[in-house]
Design an enzyme around this catalytic site. Structure first.
Site, mmCIF file in Angstrom:
data_model
loop_
_atom_site.group_PDB
_atom_site.id
_atom_site.type_symbol
_atom_site.label_atom_id
_atom_site.label_comp_id
_atom_site.label_asym_id
_atom_site.label_seq_id
_atom_site.Cartn_x
_atom_site.Cartn_y
_atom_site.Cartn_z
ATOM 1 C CG HIS A 10 -1.814 1.158 1.360
ATOM 2 N ND1 HIS A 10 -3.169 1.090 1.129
ATOM 3 C CD2 HIS A 10 -1.555 2.449 1.675
ATOM 4 C CE1 HIS A 10 -3.697 2.293 1.301
ATOM 5 N NE2 HIS A 10 -2.738 3.141 1.641
ATOM 6 C CD GLU A 11 1.361 3.589 3.649
ATOM 7 O OE1 GLU A 11 1.509 4.630 2.988
ATOM 8 O OE2 GLU A 11 0.315 3.343 4.287
ATOM 9 C CG HIS A 37 0.234 6.225 -0.760
ATOM 10 N ND1 HIS A 37 -0.790 6.881 -1.393
ATOM 11 C CD2 HIS A 37 -0.317 5.630 0.332
ATOM 12 C CE1 HIS A 37 -1.921 6.681 -0.717
ATOM 13 N NE2 HIS A 37 -1.661 5.929 0.332
HETATM 14 ZN ZN ZN Z 1 -2.919 5.232 1.850
#
Ligand code: ZN
Length: 679
Positions: free
Chosen positions: A467-468, A471
């Site tokens: 997830h990170e 980003h």
């Molecule tokens: Zn997030």
């Protein structure tokens, strides 16, 4: 000043040399320099992009670089001295931001650029930046009379201060609560949890097992402790952190802060003639009206509820078999783990040895290589703030250096909980044609390696890293030359979770897991039987988790939807009302979930927590293109890179999405991934 590492003009900050005493002097210096430079810019007669916007971006860039370093250190090394220095900086920076964003001369300069002849010659990204700027000036109160402007600034300053206190209260109430376990109470705890408890005890010069309310500690006990009374104790302590519930928390009680934050937000919205803060929040988002958000959330609730009820019935029946007549909130996670173990013959702990952190990271990098042709190269001897931090360079297929990445993966004391990506430096094309490279901070809170064992991650933690990482990719792979629209800048908040949630999908794919896993001793990837069990468990009680996210989203939105500020009692009423609509699982009457809801009281998610689910429609639908074409399909991967990751905030997210998907988004994929029927 010459020795202040925050002010040294080097490509990378010497994080190892930055001390709390450097924060304020560096900030004061840069703010002063910037104010003078802006004054000078405003002396010009005819404003253009080149003589005004570009130099202004450069001025802001320098400040952001320094300020983001200070914020970052406060988050990852929040010891008392860092906190004190950071807190002293807050009024200065908020005052500066208010002064700039409410400066009618700057506003008029921007406006005049949109009206002069050259405007037509600007490219679409420049035009979008100008239009966003004008909008943001209005939202910052530029059009207000002087007295209201002053009031607006004061409110903003106060808001920054108490939001920061909110965050410290959450950390302190979590880390200061310590519980020593008896030998009997350790029953059920897996090896990693026992080691964690022992390591905590050693730090306090004790033997035995000590746990706090930090997430790794709490999660271990609530999932595995056989002692029901221990689970009850730790559960109640956890869900009442930073509240009025017991005297232990008094010092860190967030009750008054919550009331004041809501009051300030309501005032800010009113000053700008919005009916409420929710409307103010939506002024910069993809969703246009509160009704649109509420309809979206209610519709999802309706679809998820039947499956959620089934989940609970199954869990209750299972618990009953184990002698639990009435299932309580502190039983949920424990029996879910046991039920999943029985149903899929799989415990999350069986997976852990297959996900040693070095392999997971290698796998994550490999996935990015296959999809986008990029490679990560570690660079040693880079000055960092803690010995655990690593540094990587990101190269594209043509071997161009595209960006850099700091990786800070492990939990430690005084580090803010959770996981996040933050901007350290943003890409821009400099006046001399050189490129200022984007740099990202990727931060997690995994249990650190113990003894000579590598850190072994849960599957959930693998997803967190993906997830990170998603980003981070949007931040470092951007090709936008203007700082205000490059990376995640300029992306509406409710589209920000697209690349991140999108990446998580590879953690649920056979081919993805093959790259991410390798037993830390035997060196084999996750065997077929475990893999099949893991995949089969994908939709296990997914409706329960979707309902939980909806509950948070609705509570957040409703808190900010009232035209008057709410008292804590009125807030609690909203919580109860929402839980009646969305909760299937039992509720602990005295839970104080608002008191630790940092996303909305100490982060940027106020009246915007719905963004996770909103963007998940986009991310799931984007991923379904890979399901159609192959999950490592080169062409689809590159298309996602070019139309989403590289373009970021340079265009309306819906336009970008359509460019990638060839049509408007549909919710089908999201529902399918959660195992929820369409109707
Ligand atoms: Zn997030």
């Amino acid at each position: 000043m010459a020795n202040n590492p925050l002010l040294q003009k080097k490509p990378l900050l010497e994080f190892n040399k930055i001390l709390p005493k450097h924060f304020k002097p560096a900030l004061v210096t840069i703010l002063k320099t910037n104010r003078i430079a802006i004054k000078k810019l405003l002396l010009q007669k005819n404003f253009t992009w080149d003589n005004f916007v570009e130099p202004l971006e450069a001025i802001n860039n320098h400040l952001t670089f320094i300020w983001s370093a200070i914020c970052h250190l406060n988050a990852v090394m929040g010891n008392e001295k860092n906190r004190d220095s950071y807190t002293k900086c807050l009024p200065l920076i908020t005052k500066y931001i208010a002064d700039i964003s409410q400066n009618s001369k700057i506003y008029e300069a921007f406006r005049s650029i949109t009206k002069n002849k050259e405007y037509k010659l600007l490219d679409s990204v420049q035009k979008r930046i100008l239009s966003n700027e004008l909008r943001d000036f209005i939202l910052a109160g530029v059009a207000l009379p002087t007295r209201e402007k002053r009031q607006f600034t004061k409110l903003k300053q106060r808001l920054a201060k108490i939001s920061n206190k909110f965050s410290y209260n959450v950390i302190d109430s979590s880390q200061n609560y310590l519980i020593e376990l008896t030998k009997e109470q350790t029953q059920g705890l897996p090896e990693y949890a026992l080691a964690l408890g022992q390591a905590n005890a050693r730090k306090k010069n004790k033997t035995g097992w000590i746990f706090s309310l930090d997430y790794p500690s709490y999660n271990a006990l609530i999932t595995f402790a056989d002692s029901r009374s221990l689970r009850k104790k730790i559960y109640i302590a956890y869900v009442t952190r930073a509240s009025d519930f017991n005297s232990f928390n008094k010092k860190w009680d967030n009750t008054k802060i919550i009331e004041e934050i809501l009051k300030i937000r309501s005032k800010l919205a009113k000053l700008l003639s919005f009916k409420n803060y929710a409307e103010y929040s939506l002024a910069t988002k993809m969703a246009k009206t509160p009704k649109q958000v509420l309809d979206f959330l209610h519709d999802l609730t309706k679809r998820a509820l039947p499956a959620g009820k089934k989940d609970l019935a199954e869990l209750k029946q299972f618990a009953k078999k184990h002698g639990i007549k009435k299932i309580e909130p502190w039983d949920l996670v424990y029996y879910e783990e046991k039920l999943s173990k029985e149903k899929f013959k799989l415990s999350q702990e069986d997976l852990r040895p297959y996900f040693p952190e070095p392999q997971v990271l290698k796998g994550v990098f490999n996935i990015a290589k296959l999809l986008y042709g990029i490679t990560f190269k570690e660079k040693k001897n880079i000055p960092v703030w803690h010995q655990d931090v690593r540094f990587f360079e990101v190269y594209d297929q043509e071997r161009n250096l595209r960006g850099q990445l700091y990786l800070d993966l492990y939990y430690r004391e005084n580090k803010r909980g959770g996981a996040w990506m933050d901007e350290c430096q943003t890409r821009q094309c400099l006046k001399n044609g050189c490129i200022q490279l984007p740099i990202a901070h990727l931060v997690c809170n995994f249990s650190p390696p113990m003894g000579n064992k590598p850190a072994l991650l849960t599957h959930q933690e693998v997803l967190t890293l993906l997830h990170e990482f998603g980003h981070s990719l949007q931040h470092v792979l951007t090709k936008v030359d203007y700082i205000s629209a490059s990376g995640i800048k300029g992306v509406p908040w409710d589209a920000i979770e697209l690349p991140s949630q999108f990446m998580e999908n590879w953690g649920w794919q056979k081919e993805g897991i093959k790259l991410l896993s390798k037993h830390y001793k035997t060196k084999v990837p996750l065997p077929k039987n475990l893999l099949q069990k893991l995949l089969a468990s994908h939709t296990f009680h997914a409706a329960t988790s979707i309902l939980r996210q909806i509950e948070f989203s609705l509570i957040d939105f409703e808190l900010h939807l009232k035209s008057k500020a709410l008292t804590i009692e009125q807030c609690k009423k909203i919580v109860r009302k929402t839980q009646k609509q969305t909760r299937v699982t039992p509720v602990f009457k005295h839970a104080r979930s608002l008191h630790t809801f940092s996303h909305i009281f100490a982060g940027g998610y106020a009246a915007g927590y719905y963004s996770y689910k909103w963007a998940e429609v986009l991310s799931a639908d984007a991923f379904s293109k890979f399901e159609e074409c192959g999950i490592f399909d080169l062409c689809t991967g590159r298309k996602f890179l070019h139309s989403i990751l590289e373009t970021g905030g340079s265009e309306d997210p819906m336009v970008l999405f359509k460019k990638f998907r060839g049509r408007m988004p549909k919710t089908d994929a999201l529902l399918r991934h959660y195992g929820i029927n369409k109707k």
